[in-house]
Design a protein around this motif. Structure first.
Motif, short mmCIF file in Angstrom:
data_model
loop_
_atom_site.label_atom_id
_atom_site.label_comp_id
_atom_site.label_asym_id
_atom_site.label_seq_id
_atom_site.Cartn_x
_atom_site.Cartn_y
_atom_site.Cartn_z
N GLU A 59 38.77 42.76 35.75
CA GLU A 59 39.76 44.25 35.87
C GLU A 59 40.67 44.09 37.19
OE1 GLU A 59 35.78 46.03 36.88
OE2 GLU A 59 35.32 45.92 33.96
N ALA A 60 39.60 42.94 38.50
CA ALA A 60 40.70 43.23 39.26
C ALA A 60 41.48 42.98 39.69
CB ALA A 60 39.83 42.45 40.13
N LEU A 61 42.19 41.52 38.68
CA LEU A 61 43.37 41.31 37.88
C LEU A 61 44.12 42.14 37.47
CD1 LEU A 61 45.15 38.50 38.76
CD2 LEU A 61 44.18 37.82 36.35
N ARG A 62 43.39 43.12 36.50
CA ARG A 62 44.40 43.76 35.45
C ARG A 62 44.99 45.15 36.84
NH1 ARG A 62 40.44 43.10 31.67
NH2 ARG A 62 38.95 44.70 32.64
N ALA A 63 43.86 45.08 37.75
CA ALA A 63 44.58 46.52 38.53
C ALA A 63 45.08 45.72 39.43
CB ALA A 63 43.32 47.07 38.84
N SER A 93 43.26 44.50 49.25
CA SER A 93 42.13 44.46 48.81
C SER A 93 41.82 44.57 47.19
CB SER A 93 41.83 45.43 49.49
OG SER A 93 42.56 46.00 50.44
N LEU A 94 42.93 44.13 46.82
CA LEU A 94 42.32 44.02 45.03
C LEU A 94 43.10 42.50 44.72
CD1 LEU A 94 44.86 46.82 43.94
CD2 LEU A 94 41.84 46.38 42.97
N VAL A 95 43.14 41.51 46.12
CA VAL A 95 43.73 40.32 45.85
C VAL A 95 42.63 39.39 46.39
CG1 VAL A 95 44.63 38.19 46.35
CG2 VAL A 95 46.62 40.28 46.33
#
Length: 1010
Positions: A371-375, A352-354
């Motif tokens: 932010e999504a990449l850090r998560a 889901s994050l990807v």
């Protein structure tokens, strides 16, 4: 019922024994039947018959029991179809008249049938009766101390769901409120309520179930109505149930979690993804009986489609809570079943994050994407823990996230992201076999591991795209460390080290060493590893998996030996001795036979000095194993095919003079022909069918082996240049008598026919003297399949030799055609699909044969058959074009007709053929597309129509204005085509662009069929 009375009464006279369990089953069926008798007020005579049966003590026969059971089932089906039986069943359910589970289940079945198939024909009062019945039955459940059996509750839930689907939008909008107000928090009622919700999900939402467009529209309206009116109330009920039954009824809590997971995909996520609901779910993650279902529920929540920024926040908040609760401490968790579910949840969160990052990056939202990449990065340590877990199910469940993460690395070209090398090491570790892996008898567990390995290979390939140098370095380190100590290392370590080397070849791009250069200054790490592999003595490791991996890798990198040919002798010996072709494992021997042939094909130029030594060493592997030989052969006949081909390659591509090649080839094939003569003589006198089959099988192998050696020849090394013509002529002379063998004709003819195909290619015109006699034998007493397989042989001869075989073809043409007609005209049963398919394939082969003759410029073969025979053949082509709904055959027929028009349709063509064109070919071009079976939406049929249009075009080219005049004045008016459309057709026909005609004809026939 009268039909059932007689068999029941006949039981009086029976005395055959029957098993106790069968008696019990049948007694149960009879009790059910008796209950129904009273329920439906059967006649006194029937009841008396049944009572008489129950009083009998004589045993009954199995056949009669089966007959009675079948009769009873027929009667039950009749009750379902009855106009009023359902009302009796409804009353029985509402009042709880019967205690027998089977009777209650059957009553629900009758009710289900009525709702599903006859609901629209019921009066309002009858529909109301169904609603009242269901609610009264449910009310009865609330008062019972013991719940109904699960199979009855499931059937009841299905009936509730069907009623809901039929009536929610019209007569019962308060369905859920009525249900909830009735059941409250009564566990028996809640159980039925939850089962009903899952049954509604199956009827309305489940995407795996196909629905008609009308049902899809109905289901959409139902979901919209539920969202507006009841979903908040349902969600509140789920929350209450989850909290109320967590301790006392964990099975109900699990059911409720399943419901939440099913419904969350299409309801407002905010109703579920809030603090109170998620905290409740997380608390249940710590309850042993609930944790797996809670995991599944959270997985469905995470998978819910939503805005990428909101999805990132949801996943992050969920991860923070899970981490705080200690769920990220994977090493401390001993419950592997829960960890498998948890791994699936983490996989869903990671993917889901990807997906969020991908959408945000494409949308240009740099801050949110970052932010999504850090998560994503913060999840990699957890990903690695799960990926390297000892349990493969846990590891396999996280592979999707790992693959997507590596894809992100590839896109951002940021190789310093967390875990790059760690992922590599994890993959290498998980590729390793378990000690329990059963190589001798591979079962389901082994098959699952093989599939899991394929997933890991995908990860390795993706790693190679992200950081090829790093992967090469990591594999090199593992490989060299293992090979240095291979004598003491476990087979799992050695096998995976070689496996990694093998995988590099497919994973790495050529620019990173997946090729071998002759420049010693540029020698690659891959070349170094191959040198280590073949010089280490590792080929002698005594384990099947290591042996196989060694030979697979040697052949995978056979180009290495072109650069360093000094290693060829040692590797050759490993193929030939106990390490390869004479290994103790049949599995290894079989695979090595194939790999050896590939190895020799690539490197034969470097083996000239070893050829005769190799042939000598494999001599015993080339022997034909006769049926009477009781000793098990080292290789199967399929494996021997590769050895014969290898021997052929060595002989043909060696540097010996032609005389020596001829001698070697004769030495190779003479034992086969000698054995063939002896075995054929035995077969002719053998009477035992099983023995005949074994002899025929051995004879077929002999022919197949000889045929396989011919694959070594090429345009540069022909049979004639190698001096081997006489050797193969002798083989033909030996094998052809098998065609007239009276027994086991099918397999023998097939083998000799295949050999003839090869000889047509290899011997050129030297094969022609053998063709007439062979054809005569193969046309004698033949079946559809024999003819179908013979026609390609004649077509091959026709296409290759053309004028050289014209006299022979003229002679054999009509016997062949008549044999085909005779087989096609044989009567067959209407439902014999196999016979129909055989005839269809034979018909196709026949038309293909005619096409081969006409397209090879050999029209004299057909023309010289006499007027009556020519007409007969021409009419079969017209029939094939029009009458048989087989677009493949029809297309071939129109190609033939077009060619015949080209050859014979001009003013200097065959006498009488222009008349045939106007009487038969032109009508065929219009009648075939007008047939109902001519489907213009089918791609193959459209191709047929194109050939039909080209036939018309060819007629115009050969007959000119005469043809246009015929269409305008005679033919198209006879089809009631208007003058305007007739003029259109003729104008398009006269245009030079054939594509315009094809498109027009398709539109023309589409209009004509409306």
């Amino acid at each position: 019922m009268c039909q059932l009375c007689v068999p029941f009464l006949t039981l009086v006279s029976l005395s055959a024994p029957v098993s106790l369990s069968l008696c019990f089953c049948f007694s149960l069926s009879l009790l059910l039947f008796l209950s129904l008798c009273s329920c439906f007020s059967l006649s006194a005579s029937v009841s008396l018959s049944l009572l008489l049966f129950l009083s009998l003590s004589a045993p009954v026969s199995l056949s009669l029991l089966l007959f009675l059971s079948a009769s009873a089932m027929v009667y039950f089906e009749q009750l379902k179809e009855s106009q009023d039986a359902w009302e009796v069943c409804a009353e029985a359910l509402a009042k709880g008249i019967y205690s027998d589970d089977h009777v209650k289940f059957f009553c629900f079945q009758v009710l289900e049938h009525q709702i599903k198939y006859r609901h629209g024909g019921l009066s309002p009062a009858q529909q109301q009766l169904i609603r009242e019945t269901l609610m009264k039955w449910l009310q009865g459940q609330l008062m019972n101390s013991q719940p109904e059996k699960p199979f009855i509750r499931n059937k009841a839930a299905q009936v509730f769901a069907l009623t809901f689907v039929m009536e929610y939008l019209t007569h019962w909008p308060k369905f859920f409120f009525d249900l909830l107000s009735l059941v409250g928090l009564n566990p028996h009622g809640v159980d039925v309520y939850l089962r009903t919700l899952m049954a509604i999900d199956a009827e309305v939402v489940d995407r795996d179930i196909l629905h008609s467009p009308e049902e899809v529209r109905r289901n959409t309206l139902i979901k919209d109505g539920m969202r507006e009116q009841v979903i908040p109330s349902l969600v509140e009920s789920w929350y209450q149930i989850l909290g109320a039954y967590q301790q006392s009824h964990p099975e109900i809590t699990c059911q409720c979690l399943e419901v939440v997971g099913a419904y969350v995909s299409w309801i407002d996520l905010n109703l579920i993804a809030n603090d109170r609901f998620v905290n409740l779910l997380l608390s249940q993650m710590s309850v042993e009986d609930l944790r797996e279902e809670a995991c599944d529920c959270l997985f469905e929540i995470v998978n819910k489609g939503m805005d990428p920024t909101d999805k990132t926040k949801l996943v992050e908040s969920l991860c923070q809570v899970l981490q705080s609760a200690g769920f990220f401490n994977v090493d401390q968790e001993e419950d592997v079943d829960f960890l498998a579910k948890f791994s699936r949840l983490v996989n869903g969160m990671g993917q889901s994050l990807v997906l969020s990052w991908t959408k945000l990056a494409k949308g240009g939202d740099v801050k949110a994407a970052a932010e999504a990449l850090r998560a994503l990065e913060t999840k990699v340590p957890l990903l690695l823990q799960l990926l390297v877990h000892d349990d493969d199910d846990i590891s396999a469940n996280i592979v999707g996230f790992c693959y997507d993460y590596l894809n992100v690395l590839k896109q951002v070209r940021y190789t310093l992201l967390v875990g790059n090398m760690d992922v590599m090491l994890a993959v290498m570790k998980k590729l390793t076999y378990d000690e329990e892996y059963n190589f001798d008898n591979e079962g389901e567990d082994e098959a699952m591991f093989v599939e899991y390995r394929k997933q890991l290979k995908m990860l390795l390939d993706r790693l190679a795209q992200v950081s090829p140098d790093l992967l090469l370095e990591a594999v090199g380190r593992v490989f060299n460390n293992t090979i240095q100590r291979w004598q003491t290392a476990s087979f799992m370590e050695v096998e995976v080290a070689i496996r990694l080397l093998y995988m590099l070849g497919e994973a790495l791009p050529a620019s990173h060493g997946a090729h071998f250069s002759g420049d010693t200054a540029k020698t690659s790490a891959l070349q170094d590893m191959m040198r280590t592999l073949v010089s280490s003595g590792l080929s002698g490791y005594q384990h099947t998996s290591v042996s196989l991996e060694f030979f697979e890798t040697v052949v995978r990198y056979d180009k290495f030996f072109l650069v360093e040919p000094q290693h060829i002798p040692n590797v050759l010996m490993s193929f030939l001795d106990h390490r390869g072709l004479r290994h103790s494992s049949p599995k290894v021997r079989s695979r090595v036979a194939y790999l050896f042939s590939r190895f020799v094909k690539t490197l034969h130029k470097h083996m000239n000095s070893f050829i005769e030594d190799i042939l000598s060493r494999i001599q015993d592997l080339l022997e034909l194993a006769p049926p009477e030989n009781g000793f098990p052969a080292l290789l199967t006949s399929d494996d021997q095919l590769f050895i014969f081909e290898t021997a052929g390659v060595l002989i043909v591509h060696g540097e010996s003079p032609a005389e020596r090649k001829q001698a070697l080839m004769r030495s190779l094939l003479t034992p086969l022909t000698d054995a063939f003569r002896l075995l054929l003589a035995k077969l002719a006198s053998e009477r035992e069918e099983e023995r005949q089959a074994a002899l025929a099988d051995c004879l077929s192998h002999a022919v197949g082996f000889a045929s396989r050696t011919s694959k070594a020849f090429s345009n540069k090394q022909t049979v004639k240049q190698c001096g081997c013509t006489e050797v193969y002529r002798d083989c033909l002379q030996t094998f052809l008598p098998a065609l007239s063998c009276p027994v086991q004709r099918g397999s023998l003819r097939s083998a000799v026919r295949s050999f003839l195909h090869r000889m047509i290619i290899c011997l050129e015109e030297e094969v022609l003297p053998f063709v007439p006699a062979a054809s005569e034998h193969m046309l004698k007493d033949c079946e559809a399949k024999d003819l179908q397989e013979f026609i390609p042989l004649i077509s091959q001869i026709t296409a290759k030799f053309k004028d050289q075989v014209s006299p022979f073809l003229q002679q054999v043409f009509m016997p062949l055609v008549l044999a085909i007609f005779e087989v096609l005209c044989r009567p067959a049963e209407d439902n014999d699909q196999a016979a129909a398919l055989e005839k269809q394939m034979l018909r196709r082969s026949y038309f293909t044969f005619i096409q081969t003759i006409t397209s090879s410029g050999m029209n004299e073969v057909l023309a010289n058959q006499g007027v009556e025979n020519v007409e007969r053949v021409l009419f079969t082509i017209i029939q094939g074009a029009v009458d048989f709904p087989d677009p493949i055959a029809q297309k071939t027929c129109f190609i033939i007709l077009s060619k015949l028009v080209e050859l014979w349709g001009g003013k200097d063509g065959m006498a009488g053929f222009p008349d045939f064109i106007y009487k038969h070919i032109v009508p065929a071009c219009f009648l075939a597309p007008l047939k109902p079976s001519f489907d213009l939406t089918d791609a193959q049929t459209v191709l047929t129509l194109s050939e039909c249009a080209l036939t018309l075009k060819m007629i115009h080219l050969r007959r000119g204005p005469e043809f246009i005049q015929y269409l305008q004045q005679e033919y198209l008016p006879s089809l009631q085509v208007s003058p305007e459309i007739t003029q259109e057709v003729c104008q398009v026909l006269q245009q030079p662009d054939a594509k315009v005609l094809k498109n027009y004809m398709k539109a023309f026939f589409q209009r004509a069929k409306l």
